[in-house]
Scaffold this motif. Sequence first.
Motif, PDB file in Angstrom:
ATOM      1  N   ARG A   1       0.736  -1.339   0.075  1.00 11.13           N
ATOM      2  CA  ARG A   1       0.079   0.039   0.119  1.00 11.13           C
ATOM      3  C   ARG A   1       0.854   1.176   0.194  1.00 11.13           C
ATOM      4  O   ARG A   1       0.528   2.260  -0.590  1.00 11.13           O
ATOM      5  CB  ARG A   1      -0.725  -0.147   1.138  1.00 11.13           C
ATOM      6  CG  ARG A   1      -1.804  -1.007   1.142  1.00 11.13           C
ATOM      7  CD  ARG A   1      -3.001  -0.775   2.009  1.00 11.13           C
ATOM      8  NE  ARG A   1      -3.993  -1.897   2.095  1.00 11.13           N
ATOM      9  CZ  ARG A   1      -5.190  -1.862   2.944  1.00 11.13           C
ATOM     10  NH1 ARG A   1      -5.397  -0.849   3.436  1.00 11.13           N
ATOM     11  NH2 ARG A   1      -5.995  -3.143   3.032  1.00 11.13           N
ATOM     12  N   THR A   2       1.865   1.207   0.698  1.00  9.53           N
ATOM     13  CA  THR A   2       2.690   2.455   0.818  1.00  9.53           C
ATOM     14  C   THR A   2       3.484   2.700  -0.497  1.00  9.53           C
ATOM     15  O   THR A   2       3.357   3.870  -0.953  1.00  9.53           O
ATOM     16  CB  THR A   2       3.858   2.412   1.864  1.00  9.53           C
ATOM     17  OG1 THR A   2       4.586   1.270   1.811  1.00  9.53           O
ATOM     18  CG2 THR A   2       3.211   2.420   3.253  1.00  9.53           C
ATOM     19  N   ALA A   3       3.689   1.727  -1.205  1.00  7.11           N
ATOM     20  CA  ALA A   3       4.369   2.060  -2.735  1.00  7.11           C
ATOM     21  C   ALA A   3       3.468   2.755  -3.449  1.00  7.11           C
ATOM     22  O   ALA A   3       3.858   3.433  -4.405  1.00  7.11           O
ATOM     23  CB  ALA A   3       4.979   0.783  -3.269  1.00  7.11           C
TER      24      ALA A   3
ATOM     25  N   THR B   1       4.856   9.158   6.243  1.00  6.07           N
ATOM     26  CA  THR B   1       6.147   9.414   6.555  1.00  6.07           C
ATOM     27  C   THR B   1       6.330  10.024   7.939  1.00  6.07           C
ATOM     28  O   THR B   1       7.210   9.709   8.857  1.00  6.07           O
ATOM     29  CB  THR B   1       6.884  10.492   5.470  1.00  6.07           C
ATOM     30  OG1 THR B   1       6.537  10.030   4.199  1.00  6.07           O
ATOM     31  CG2 THR B   1       8.295  10.517   5.611  1.00  6.07           C
ATOM     32  N   ALA B   2       5.242  11.121   8.125  1.00  4.97           N
ATOM     33  CA  ALA B   2       5.230  11.649   9.525  1.00  4.97           C
ATOM     34  C   ALA B   2       5.136  10.473  10.666  1.00  4.97           C
ATOM     35  O   ALA B   2       5.621  10.528  11.653  1.00  4.97           O
ATOM     36  CB  ALA B   2       4.122  12.747   9.531  1.00  4.97           C
TER      37      ALA B   2
ATOM     38  N   GLN C   1       6.934   4.672   0.415  1.00  2.00           N
ATOM     39  CA  GLN C   1       6.165   5.676  -0.160  1.00  2.00           C
ATOM     40  C   GLN C   1       7.123   6.626  -0.665  1.00  2.00           C
ATOM     41  O   GLN C   1       8.355   6.862   0.064  1.00  2.00           O
ATOM     42  CB  GLN C   1       5.304   6.365   0.881  1.00  2.00           C
ATOM     43  CG  GLN C   1       5.775   6.998   1.946  1.00  2.00           C
ATOM     44  CD  GLN C   1       6.242   6.473   2.979  1.00  2.00           C
ATOM     45  OE1 GLN C   1       6.468   5.102   3.037  1.00  2.00           O
ATOM     46  NE2 GLN C   1       6.845   6.870   4.198  1.00  2.00           N
ATOM     47  N   PRO C   2       6.863   7.379  -1.593  1.00  2.00           N
ATOM     48  CA  PRO C   2       7.543   8.750  -1.885  1.00  2.00           C
ATOM     49  C   PRO C   2       8.104   9.475  -0.755  1.00  2.00           C
ATOM     50  O   PRO C   2       7.154   9.948   0.058  1.00  2.00           O
ATOM     51  CB  PRO C   2       6.961   9.578  -2.987  1.00  2.00           C
ATOM     52  CG  PRO C   2       5.677   8.950  -3.297  1.00  2.00           C
ATOM     53  CD  PRO C   2       5.569   7.665  -2.448  1.00  2.00           C
TER      54      PRO C   2
ATOM     55  N   ASP D   1       0.111  14.050  -0.291  1.00  2.06           N
ATOM     56  CA  ASP D   1      -0.300  14.366   1.140  1.00  2.06           C
ATOM     57  C   ASP D   1      -0.310  12.871   2.104  1.00  2.06           C
ATOM     58  O   ASP D   1       0.034  12.828   3.126  1.00  2.06           O
ATOM     59  CB  ASP D   1      -1.584  15.172   1.242  1.00  2.06           C
ATOM     60  CG  ASP D   1      -1.407  16.450   0.763  1.00  2.06           C
ATOM     61  OD1 ASP D   1      -0.386  16.879   0.611  1.00  2.06           O
ATOM     62  OD2 ASP D   1      -2.564  16.964   0.736  1.00  2.06           O
ATOM     63  N   GLN D   2      -1.031  11.952   1.278  1.00  2.00           N
ATOM     64  CA  GLN D   2      -0.921  10.854   2.054  1.00  2.00           C
ATOM     65  C   GLN D   2       0.486  10.134   2.197  1.00  2.00           C
ATOM     66  O   GLN D   2       0.480   9.788   3.403  1.00  2.00           O
ATOM     67  CB  GLN D   2      -1.866   9.813   1.311  1.00  2.00           C
ATOM     68  CG  GLN D   2      -3.156   9.796   1.464  1.00  2.00           C
ATOM     69  CD  GLN D   2      -4.074   8.462   0.768  1.00  2.00           C
ATOM     70  OE1 GLN D   2      -3.803   8.425  -0.575  1.00  2.00           O
ATOM     71  NE2 GLN D   2      -4.994   7.913   1.462  1.00  2.00           N
ATOM     72  N   ALA D   3       1.336  10.251   1.249  1.00  2.00           N
ATOM     73  CA  ALA D   3       2.317   9.670   1.531  1.00  2.00           C
ATOM     74  C   ALA D   3       3.206  10.498   2.533  1.00  2.00           C
ATOM     75  O   ALA D   3       3.916   9.905   3.398  1.00  2.00           O
ATOM     76  CB  ALA D   3       3.122   9.711   0.069  1.00  2.00           C
TER      77      ALA D   3
END
Lengths: 156, 536, 189
Positions: B198-200, B211-212, B271-272, B205-207
């Motif tokens: 899913r993260t890929a 990350t946060a 994620q990016p 914003d979601q990414a």
Amino acid sequence: MTERDHNTTADTPADIPSSHDEKGSPVLCTVAKFAATLTLLVSLIIFYQGHNLPGGGFIGGVLAAAAGAMVLLGWGANSWVARIAWWRVSVVGLLISLTTGVVLMFVSPSGDFMDHITLHWPIHLPTATFFDLGVYLIVIGTLMTVFVELGKEEGR
Amino acid sequence: MAPQLIILPILIPAFAAALLALLRGCLRLEKVLAALTALGLTGVSVWMLMAIDGSDTGVVGTVLGGWEAPYGIAMVADRLACIMLCLSSGVGAVALIYTFWTVTETQQRHFFYPLFFVVILGCNWAFLSGDLFNLFVSYEVMLIGSYGMMMVGASKPQVRQTMKYIGLNAVGSTIFVAAVGLIYATTGTLNMADLAVRTATLEGDQAAMVTACSTVLLTVFAMKTAAWPLYFWLPDSYPVVPAGANGFYAGLLTKVGVYSLLRVFVMVFRQPGSEFALEVLLVLSGFTMLFGVLGAMCQWEIRRILSWHIISQVGYMVMGIGLVSIANDEVKTLAIAGTIFYIVHHIVVKSCLFLVGGIAGKVAGTQELKKMGGVLDMAPGVAGLFIIASFSLAGLPPFSGFLAKFVLLKAGLAGGTTLAYIIVAVAIVTSFFTLYSMTKIWGYAFWRNRCKESVSRNYRGMMVPTAVLVVVTVVMGVWAQPFSQLASRAATTVIEPTAYIESVPGMARERDEADDRQAERATSIASKPNNTEAVR
Amino acid sequence: MELLMALVIGVLFAAGTYLLLRPNFIRVVMGLGLYSNAANMLLIASGGYKAIGLSPFVTSEDAQTSVMMDPLPPDIILTAIVISFAVGALFLTLCYRVYLDHGTDNPEELPNDEMDERDSDAAQARAQTQDLEATKATEETASDENEPAARSLPDVVQELAKDDPQAPHEPGGDELRPRGATGLNGATA
């Protein structure tokens, strides 16, 4: 040094005869007799229905330990309840839970650890109940150990 | 091998702990059973490593309870996990046999061996779990075992230090739960394979949100890893652990944190913008190395020196993980392989040093350097073990430490960024300082002629398990190729998680659905070009 | 509702942090309790809200799963509660033990490590030799039956506490005694 201390702690409960005057208040004892039995029954029901309704081993175990706490309050820290090796109950519970999981690896069709099958005879009995039985014992054992050991206060 | 069998390294210590607890009081029987179980567990782990390394994909996954992923609790064993399993079981067995000479009857009556197995159980569970929340539970199992073992005997300093250790770790655990909640809220899953899928596919914003949230997790792992600035709990708490067990603690417990960093931040979060956490780690690693070794240099007690060294060594591993932030596949593979090799080297050597320190302390009667001396005369064999292990720790050829450091430095130089160069420079300086403080132990404790009479002669048996670890570090240095190749193979599964994802039952379908969703989104975005700009 | 939850979680974390930083072990324990409650609230919030949230028990075939609550967060919370309960109990016991050892529950008043580490080293060496002798002496006679049944950690804690001559008679110590415990021990008191 351990030996010595050890013997004194071991002898103290034996020296005092567990007679009537050892108890807490008689009111507490009388109430505890009924209340503890009732709580224990409820805990068993909650434990059994846990596999598809709210309930289960943990909550049942906490209730049963509450019953144990009543008995401790009523009969004091030298009663037979306080002398059971509760930690052993926990360990046995752990073994029951683990064994259930392992047995199911051989019995269930998928062969997964802690897979679940339902036995219909003699009563409706999913294997989760056996696992829960272990949890029930672990919770009772742990809570009662905490109650008994922290309630002793022999250090003073 | 049948996928269900990968939970054996969890089940064996669990049963062993329960049975050993029931056997309380039968001192000899307990020892025999503990040793046999530990050796058997090592055998099982090595067999698993062989079987999984030899299989096509190199990953075997299963879910507990017959529920498919992402609903079931996934357990996944890839090469990295199997290497860690071998280390925890093997070093556990060595340390356990070593404790036969150090454990007291009182300690044994207070569940020393059951607790030992609980800690091994927690470590093995952490290595195998393929689910973030399950990872948390395994951490707790490991920690609760370690609290108990740290307190076995309950002397005043032990109780005080355990108190701090529990306090800090309880805070860490709470943050872990919070991080798990945040990640569940943003991604809707906790299964590592599912998260990797899913993260890929996340964007914008979601990414950034993921990350946060992942930085919260980073804090927790950094604390367990003892990375700067969260290492303060370590140097005080490890010296109070009973002798023998502290070798296992020193080797394994912080490395569970390193393993989690490697697993979660390199493999799971893709994620990016996920490089951010890795860059933070790269910066932290420099400070960790330097502060750890500086702390070690001003200590005068063997166990404390070695405890501070754990911190500085952790810096090297974190550096390897941080180097993954450099977008270059060759560097990535090299860095991860180097980290894995370093973990293996470090666990073996650090445990070994703690065990040798224990023997030297027994020979000289104390572990305070200023009071020690003459161990070389009294016990030349012990001195030999120590010098090999300490040279390996400092990174001198031909021992494993040289190779481990060499690979990491090579990866850093190949990275080619200014930050990487700085970190490499720090790593080299740290290496010199490490050698300095090892020479200090050597000079004061072993070489100096001070006390002529050894306090205890009953140390020869303890040398056997220690020597096993020394032999491993020599073999890993001299005959390194199989080990380094295994490390590179393990690195590829971590960097490219396709095999990992497909090994979890139910995940292949789940991934296809995610791909479909992404394709849909891609077409919808493509149809609205302005939208893309807005997202960026 | 989300805003309210966020506020509650924030306040709980803030209060927990404040308590954790107090120089008093009991407050630290309370702070940890608040922390774990805050984390559990966060987990509840992470499950999301539904206007009608039924409890997630599928008892019949036509159950409306779409209006049911997400079952995973409560699941995680239950596990987290059990763990924090266990750690909390252990931590409290330790607080009590530290209090018995040193007569204070202020971490800043505890002695420095290096001061008594030497003592403990010596004591450990002594204990070890004693123990070796004891092992030799009792190897044949010692058996599990001589042992009283339950003698787990807290037991030992108190047993060892008895060795300390000052702590048990510390003035003001009685205030720390939990009321329930006095009830349990009513007979001996």
